[in-house]
Motif scaffolding. Structure first.
Motif, PDB file in Angstrom:
ATOM      1  N   SER B  49       0.819  -1.221   0.000  1.00 53.84           N
ATOM      2  CA  SER B  49       0.000   0.000   0.000  1.00 53.84           C
ATOM      3  C   SER B  49       0.848   1.265   0.000  1.00 53.84           C
ATOM      4  O   SER B  49       0.320   2.353  -0.197  1.00 53.84           O
ATOM      5  N   GLN B  50       2.158   1.133   0.223  1.00 56.16           N
ATOM      6  CA  GLN B  50       3.020   2.322   0.175  1.00 56.16           C
ATOM      7  C   GLN B  50       4.074   2.238  -0.923  1.00 56.16           C
ATOM      8  O   GLN B  50       4.945   3.094  -1.014  1.00 56.16           O
ATOM      9  N   ALA B  51       4.012   1.171  -1.732  1.00 57.59           N
ATOM     10  CA  ALA B  51       5.065   0.974  -2.728  1.00 57.59           C
ATOM     11  C   ALA B  51       4.843   1.880  -3.939  1.00 57.59           C
ATOM     12  O   ALA B  51       3.716   2.188  -4.302  1.00 57.59           O
ATOM     13  N   ALA B  52       5.945   2.284  -4.535  1.00 56.29           N
ATOM     14  CA  ALA B  52       5.872   3.155  -5.702  1.00 56.29           C
ATOM     15  C   ALA B  52       6.740   2.566  -6.821  1.00 56.29           C
ATOM     16  O   ALA B  52       7.708   1.869  -6.538  1.00 56.29           O
ATOM     17  N   PRO B  53       6.431   2.866  -8.084  1.00 52.84           N
ATOM     18  CA  PRO B  53       5.227   3.581  -8.513  1.00 52.84           C
ATOM     19  C   PRO B  53       3.963   2.744  -8.288  1.00 52.84           C
ATOM     20  O   PRO B  53       4.008   1.536  -8.390  1.00 52.84           O
ATOM     21  N   THR B  54       2.881   3.439  -7.970  1.00 54.03           N
ATOM     22  CA  THR B  54       1.643   2.744  -7.654  1.00 54.03           C
ATOM     23  C   THR B  54       0.992   2.209  -8.927  1.00 54.03           C
ATOM     24  O   THR B  54       1.220   2.741 -10.022  1.00 54.03           O
ATOM     25  N   PRO B  55       0.160   1.166  -8.789  1.00 53.61           N
ATOM     26  CA  PRO B  55      -0.561   0.666  -9.956  1.00 53.61           C
ATOM     27  C   PRO B  55      -1.401   1.769 -10.597  1.00 53.61           C
ATOM     28  O   PRO B  55      -1.510   1.839 -11.819  1.00 53.61           O
ATOM     29  N   LEU B  56      -1.952   2.639  -9.747  1.00 52.98           N
ATOM     30  CA  LEU B  56      -2.785   3.715 -10.296  1.00 52.98           C
ATOM     31  C   LEU B  56      -1.948   4.662 -11.146  1.00 52.98           C
ATOM     32  O   LEU B  56      -2.329   5.002 -12.271  1.00 52.98           O
ATOM     33  N   ALA B  57      -0.790   5.059 -10.621  1.00 55.84           N
ATOM     34  CA  ALA B  57       0.062   5.981 -11.375  1.00 55.84           C
ATOM     35  C   ALA B  57       0.467   5.367 -12.715  1.00 55.84           C
ATOM     36  O   ALA B  57       0.470   6.041 -13.750  1.00 55.84           O
ATOM     37  N   LEU B  58       0.775   4.087 -12.699  1.00 57.72           N
ATOM     38  CA  LEU B  58       1.200   3.414 -13.934  1.00 57.72           C
ATOM     39  C   LEU B  58       0.037   3.308 -14.924  1.00 57.72           C
ATOM     40  O   LEU B  58       0.212   3.521 -16.124  1.00 57.72           O
ATOM     41  N   ASN B  59      -1.146   2.988 -14.404  1.00 58.47           N
ATOM     42  CA  ASN B  59      -2.314   2.896 -15.292  1.00 58.47           C
ATOM     43  C   ASN B  59      -2.655   4.252 -15.895  1.00 58.47           C
ATOM     44  O   ASN B  59      -2.947   4.364 -17.078  1.00 58.47           O
ATOM     45  N   ARG B  63      -2.705   5.314 -19.763  1.00 59.33           N
ATOM     46  CA  ARG B  63      -3.917   5.818 -20.412  1.00 59.33           C
ATOM     47  C   ARG B  63      -3.663   7.186 -21.040  1.00 59.33           C
ATOM     48  O   ARG B  63      -4.077   7.468 -22.163  1.00 59.33           O
ATOM     49  N   GLU B  64      -2.957   8.027 -20.289  1.00 62.13           N
ATOM     50  CA  GLU B  64      -2.661   9.361 -20.829  1.00 62.13           C
ATOM     51  C   GLU B  64      -1.842   9.255 -22.115  1.00 62.13           C
ATOM     52  O   GLU B  64      -2.056  10.006 -23.070  1.00 62.13           O
ATOM     53  N   GLN B  65      -0.936   8.310 -22.122  1.00 61.53           N
ATOM     54  CA  GLN B  65      -0.109   8.120 -23.317  1.00 61.53           C
ATOM     55  C   GLN B  65      -0.981   7.714 -24.501  1.00 61.53           C
ATOM     56  O   GLN B  65      -0.843   8.246 -25.608  1.00 61.53           O
ATOM     57  N   ASN B  66      -1.908   6.800 -24.263  1.00 61.42           N
ATOM     58  CA  ASN B  66      -2.788   6.364 -25.352  1.00 61.42           C
ATOM     59  C   ASN B  66      -3.684   7.495 -25.837  1.00 61.42           C
ATOM     60  O   ASN B  66      -3.914   7.657 -27.025  1.00 61.42           O
ATOM     61  N   ARG B  67      -4.167   8.292 -24.870  1.00 58.43           N
ATOM     62  CA  ARG B  67      -5.053   9.402 -25.244  1.00 58.43           C
ATOM     63  C   ARG B  67      -4.319  10.455 -26.047  1.00 58.43           C
ATOM     64  O   ARG B  67      -4.898  11.099 -26.915  1.00 58.43           O
ATOM     65  N   ARG B  69      -2.006  10.108 -28.108  1.00 62.84           N
ATOM     66  CA  ARG B  69      -1.521   9.655 -29.413  1.00 62.84           C
ATOM     67  C   ARG B  69      -2.026  10.589 -30.517  1.00 62.84           C
ATOM     68  O   ARG B  69      -3.206  10.920 -30.562  1.00 62.84           O
ATOM     69  N   GLY B  70      -1.116  11.034 -31.371  1.00 62.12           N
ATOM     70  CA  GLY B  70      -1.504  11.898 -32.479  1.00 62.12           C
ATOM     71  C   GLY B  70      -1.592  13.367 -32.097  1.00 62.12           C
ATOM     72  O   GLY B  70      -1.896  14.203 -32.942  1.00 62.12           O
ATOM     73  N   THR B  71      -1.374  13.706 -30.839  1.00 58.30           N
ATOM     74  CA  THR B  71      -1.396  15.116 -30.445  1.00 58.30           C
ATOM     75  C   THR B  71       0.019  15.567 -30.087  1.00 58.30           C
ATOM     76  O   THR B  71       0.929  14.746 -29.997  1.00 58.30           O
ATOM     77  N   ASP B  72       0.164  16.856 -29.850  1.00 56.56           N
ATOM     78  CA  ASP B  72       1.510  17.349 -29.537  1.00 56.56           C
ATOM     79  C   ASP B  72       1.907  17.040 -28.098  1.00 56.56           C
ATOM     80  O   ASP B  72       3.003  17.341 -27.665  1.00 56.56           O
ATOM     81  N   LYS B  73       0.965  16.469 -27.333  1.00 59.46           N
ATOM     82  CA  LYS B  73       1.304  16.098 -25.954  1.00 59.46           C
ATOM     83  C   LYS B  73       1.877  14.693 -25.855  1.00 59.46           C
ATOM     84  O   LYS B  73       2.250  14.233 -24.776  1.00 59.46           O
ATOM     85  N   PHE B  74       1.908  13.983 -26.989  1.00 56.64           N
ATOM     86  CA  PHE B  74       2.255  12.566 -26.933  1.00 56.64           C
ATOM     87  C   PHE B  74       3.656  12.330 -26.387  1.00 56.64           C
ATOM     88  O   PHE B  74       3.854  11.471 -25.532  1.00 56.64           O
ATOM     89  N   GLU B  75       4.616  13.109 -26.862  1.00 63.45           N
ATOM     90  CA  GLU B  75       5.994  12.850 -26.456  1.00 63.45           C
ATOM     91  C   GLU B  75       6.191  12.964 -24.953  1.00 63.45           C
ATOM     92  O   GLU B  75       6.851  12.124 -24.328  1.00 63.45           O
ATOM     93  N   ALA B  76       5.567  13.991 -24.387  1.00 62.76           N
ATOM     94  CA  ALA B  76       5.691  14.180 -22.937  1.00 62.76           C
ATOM     95  C   ALA B  76       5.005  13.039 -22.192  1.00 62.76           C
ATOM     96  O   ALA B  76       5.536  12.512 -21.203  1.00 62.76           O
ATOM     97  N   ALA B  77       3.827  12.637 -22.682  1.00 63.41           N
ATOM     98  CA  ALA B  77       3.083  11.556 -22.021  1.00 63.41           C
ATOM     99  C   ALA B  77       3.861  10.249 -22.105  1.00 63.41           C
ATOM    100  O   ALA B  77       3.939   9.479 -21.144  1.00 63.41           O
ATOM    101  N   GLN B  78       4.450  10.015 -23.271  1.00 67.45           N
ATOM    102  CA  GLN B  78       5.221   8.787 -23.454  1.00 67.45           C
ATOM    103  C   GLN B  78       6.462   8.789 -22.557  1.00 67.45           C
ATOM    104  O   GLN B  78       6.784   7.777 -21.927  1.00 67.45           O
ATOM    105  N   ALA B  79       7.105   9.924 -22.484  1.00 67.10           N
ATOM    106  CA  ALA B  79       8.308  10.012 -21.647  1.00 67.10           C
ATOM    107  C   ALA B  79       7.956   9.748 -20.184  1.00 67.10           C
ATOM    108  O   ALA B  79       8.683   9.057 -19.466  1.00 67.10           O
ATOM    109  N   HIS B  80       6.817  10.278 -19.766  1.00 65.70           N
ATOM    110  CA  HIS B  80       6.394  10.078 -18.382  1.00 65.70           C
ATOM    111  C   HIS B  80       6.102   8.598 -18.117  1.00 65.70           C
ATOM    112  O   HIS B  80       6.559   8.032 -17.111  1.00 65.70           O
ATOM    113  N   ALA B  81       5.351   7.959 -19.027  1.00 66.01           N
ATOM    114  CA  ALA B  81       5.009   6.548 -18.849  1.00 66.01           C
ATOM    115  C   ALA B  81       6.274   5.696 -18.824  1.00 66.01           C
ATOM    116  O   ALA B  81       6.414   4.784 -18.002  1.00 66.01           O
ATOM    117  N   ARG B  82       7.185   5.999 -19.723  1.00 65.85           N
ATOM    118  CA  ARG B  82       8.440   5.224 -19.770  1.00 65.85           C
ATOM    119  C   ARG B  82       9.267   5.414 -18.510  1.00 65.85           C
ATOM    120  O   ARG B  82       9.899   4.478 -18.019  1.00 65.85           O
TER     121      ARG B  82
END
Lengths: 400, 456
Positions: B49-59, B63-67, B69-82
């Protein structure tokens, strides 16, 4: 020495084939025959109803709200093939790929993967006396002329189906062992009084010596096989490496091979899961076929699973542990292009325990008939020793 | 058939160490359990319950990365997910380092062995690469605090843990006649219910039927976990009505207490005591354990307090048979080797992912034990013959011959090391081989490769 020949080509497969927990290393045995038998254990319980679909059964679609898709490929008037096995459809048309439906082991009711697999691989009616050895090993025991020189033990995980008193090889590609002669002798000293360690380390040294000798020859064989047009869409991966290695062994002295493909336990979201694992299965069979060349005509591949899955789709787009299922088979030595077995129906009252496909034949019978045809084994040996207590029944029609 | 310090260290710990003396009596072994948890203090592991990164943060990142896709926010979202996935992978390696560091530094090691035993009994395997770093935190949260308490508490903690529910698909099981089940047309998934009976409590030969499994699955159907909402009991998922499991009919009031009652009854069942008594004896001693020991353990287990079970085990003469039948698993083997070599837990805990992969994760795979990835919920094999086969033996010998020189600036003199690793009564053939080796590297390697070092 034959052993050296057998061992020498493993290293070319690189270091990854044993990495997948879903795919066990290959077990091999040689025999005084020309025909080849490959037994693939599909661990996790393959949903036979989804792979070989009884489209002609009036109740099928209603049990399978999301799984009964209309993109099946035609097999017979009654059955359709899961679309992920499309790469094997040409083999069906050539009569080199077939299935037997509504089969099971004698295992009933508890539906445990582990016991189910033990029963399947032990080939027994039950586990009252525990799984002592596997049915492929008992077949080898029944054949005179096998010596320690004609079979080898290599591999990371035991295949119970091959385990027993008859000498059998196991293989896995990740092991590398380079020692000075002096260090070897010291290892012999420290293992001398412990038979388990003594045998394992001596075999490990022999095997790795042999693997170093000539990887080139087998690599060339498989490179040529890759030119086969049916290999165009075959992917890469550990399952392909295992199939390649199996083919190169069967081209030499090996006559019996067994390995497993896991990942069939589809409790939820079955569709993408089966797409993935069926693709592995078709890659495996196509690689065996291409690698074996002319020898494919003398080869039988049996794909067996511990039990089937529930007739009704569950609440999570998957299926739970069941009873009756399907056996898949391939190879030029068997008569494919047909769905064998007696169809029990899916209507009210047709199901086993009102939930599972009712088995109408023992899957060991099909294996027994295949062995009789391939190796000329006596029926009494099959029913008395290999599958004790089995009644083989009539020929299901698996032989050419 | 009497207490021996070296035997105690091998059989109930992770072997000998140049930094710790072997346990001198049974009281020392038991004090490792009744005293403070030294491992936990020495090397921190976050609870789930205190471990990081949390399942929620990863999910969310996924999701943000998938959303995007095709926008100018993709690179930042992908970098964050990675970035988060990289942290998760590094955390998984740190977890393994911490597990080994605790066992290497433990003065006695009995607690660490028991944590490993119970973690294997309640095997959890990650179903996604977004949760592989959370298996050890599951053990820290659900297993470790309970191994000296009551089995019923351990069973409840493991069964209702999000990682277990995820692994055995309880998260997907919904009562077909519950509010949510009716609305969504969803139903039961029996996986957890079956394995709790087959593996965790009664045993596969236990007195349960398919009907018991289905009823128990209905009873469990209110358990719910999502990364967003966390663990909760959801009456809206629970199958309505009374359920009867093994002849006991439970309250039709859907609540976590009903589940607790049913698990308590399973924990108390005589078949559970017999199953677990046998399993404990097999794990520590022999594939064919002494029947009188198993009978005593069964009796102790039936009382529910695990400390009584351990005391019974250690007090029985069969626990001190000098013949060492069992074989160290690959993780035990690597741990015991590092311990015998005198490498500090601190160094192991600080090792980076590359080091952990090179010296632990990859070798364990070759030895037949891909870390935290057993084939099924029945965990790792107990049979020595399953571990010591040519390919895995090659993995052990290769590790023994190559790794020590990579980890130590100066290898110990093999003639000393054989005593450090095997104790004062080291097997004569190993003493001979250590002295006859052509180099320190070979000498240390031969000692670690010996059957005498690997049997426990």
């Amino acid at each position: 020495m034959e052993r050296r020949h057998f061992l020498k080509s493993g290293l070319m497969l690189g270091c990854s084939a044993a990495a997948s927990p879903l795919l066990t290393p290959v077990a091999f045995a040689q025999g005084p025959w020309d025909n080849r038998l490959v037994v693939i254990i599909l661990r996790g319980a393959m949903d036979g109803l989804d792979v070989i679909r009884p489209r002609g059964d009036a109740d099928y679609a209603s049990h399978r709200a999301t799984l009964a898709t209309d993109d099946s490929l035609d097999l017979t008037d009654f059955y359709g093939l899961h679309p992920a096995l499309a790469p094997l459809h040409p083999l069906w048309q050539k009569g080199e790929f077939g299935a037997m439906h509504a089969v099971s082991t004698p295992y009933r009711d508890k539906r445990s993967h582990f016991d189910g697999q033990d029963i399947l691989e032990a080939g027994l009616n039950d586990l009252q006396s525990g799984p002592q050895d596997g049915w492929l090993n008992r077949m080898l025991q029944a054949v005179p002329g096998l010596t320690a020189q004609t079979a080898y033990a290599i591999g990371a995980e035991q295949m119970l189906v091959m385990t027993g008193d008859a000498p059998v090889s196991r293989w896995s590609p990740e092991a590398r062992l380079r020692l000075s002669d002096h260090a070897r002798r010291l290892l012999e000293v420290v293992h001398h009084d412990d038979p388990l360690f003594r045998a394992a380390s001596a075999n490990a040294l022999d095997i790795t010596d042999g693997l170093l000798m000539t990887a080139d020859e087998d690599a060339a064989t498989m490179e040529a096989a890759m030119m086969d047009p049916m290999m165009a869409d075959v992917g890469q991966g550990q399952h392909v490496s295992v199939a390649e290695f199996t083919a190169t062994r069967l081209l030499r002295e090996t006559r019996i091979a067994s390995f497993s493909i896991g990942g069939w336990d589809s409790h939820q979201n079955q569709a993408p899961q089966l797409n993935r694992v069926l693709r592995q299965l078709s890659d495996t069979i196509l690689t065996l076929r291409a690698g074996l060349g002319d020898v494919w005509d003398r080869t039988a591949v049996l794909c067996m699973t511990e039990f089937g899955r529930t007739v009704r789709e569950n609440g999570t787009k998957g299926t739970d542990h069941g009873t009756g299922g399907a056996m898949l088979y391939a190879g030029g030595a068997l008569k494919g292009g047909r769905v064998l077995g007696q169809w029990p129906g899916l209507g009210a009252g047709d199901l086993y325990a009102d939930r599972d496909l009712m088995p109408t034949a023992d899957v060991r019978g099909a294996a027994g008939w295949a062995m009789q045809g391939l190796f000329g084994l006596n029926q009494s040996v099959i029913e008395g020793t290999i599958f004790p207590g089995l009644d083989m029944g009539g020929d299901p029609g698996i032989l050419l | 058939m009497s207490f021996d310090p070296t035997l105690a260290a091998f059989r109930f710990g992770y072997g000998l160490s140049p930094h710790h003396s072997a346990p001198q009596d049974v009281q020392t072994l038991m004090a490792d359990l009744s005293g403070p948890d030294l491992g936990q203090k020495a090397h921190h592991i976050s609870v789930f319950s205190q471990a990081a990164p949390t399942p929620l943060a990863l999910n969310v990142a996924n999701r943000e990365q998938n959303r995007a896709r095709g926008t100018d926010k993709f690179e930042a979202a992908q970098a964050h997910a990675r970035h988060l996935m990289k942290l998760a992978r590094e955390q998984a390696a740190k977890n393994l380092g911490a597990e080994i560091a605790r066992a290497v530094d433990a003065p006695v090691g009995f607690r660490e062995r028991l944590v490993a035993f119970w973690a294997d009994h309640f095997t959890v395997r990650s179903r996604s690469n977004r949760t592989t770093h959370l298996v050890t935190p599951y053990i820290e949260e659900a297993i470790r605090p309970h191994i000296t308490g009551n089995f019923a508490d351990l069973l409840f903690a493991a069964t209702t843990h999000p990682m277990m529910m995820n692994y055995l698909q309880q998260t997907q099981s919904i009562g077909p006649n519950s509010v949510i089940g009716l609305r969504r047309g969803r139903g039961l998934n029996e996986n957890l219910a079956r394995e709790v009976m087959e593996l965790h409590t009664l045993g596969v030969d236990g007195p349960y039927t398919q009907t018991d499994v289905t009823e128990f699955a209905e009873l469990l159907s209110g358990l719910s976990y999502t990364p967003l909402d966390g663990f909760e009991y959801s009456p809206r998922r629970a199958e309505p009505g009374r359920e009867t499991v093994l002849g006991v009919t439970y309250s039709d009031e859907a609540s976590l207490d009903t589940i607790r009652d049913a698990l308590d009854d399973l924990a108390r069942h005589p078949a559970t005591a017999a199953h677990l008594a046998h399993k404990i004896a097999v794990h520590f001693l022999s594939q064919t354990p002494n029947p009188s020991l198993v009978a005593d353990l069964t009796e102790a287990f039936a009382k529910g307090r695990l400390m009584d079970v351990y005391q019974t085990l250690l007090d029985h003469p069969a626990a001190w048979v000098s013949q060492r039948e069992k074989v160290r698993t690959p993780q035990e083997y690597i741990t015991a080797s590092l311990r015998a070599l005198g490498i500090s837990g601190q160094d192991i805990a600080q090792a980076d992912r590359t080091m952990i992969r090179r010296y632990v994760v990859n070798p364990m795979r070759v030895m037949g034990q891909p870390w935290q990835r057993p084939v099924g919920p029945d965990g790792w094999p107990e049979d020595p013959a399953a571990w010591i086969i040519p390919q895995t033996m090659a993995g052990r010998i290769t590790w023994a011959m190559r790794t020590p020189q990579d980890l130590l600036d100066v290898l110990p003199d093999p003639r000393d090391f054989v005593r450090t690793a095997l104790g004062p009564r080291a097997a004569p053939e190993v003493v001979f081989a250590a002295g006859a080796a052509a180099s320190r590297k070979d000498g240390v390697g031969v000692v670690l490769s010996s059957a005498a070092f690997q049997r426990r």
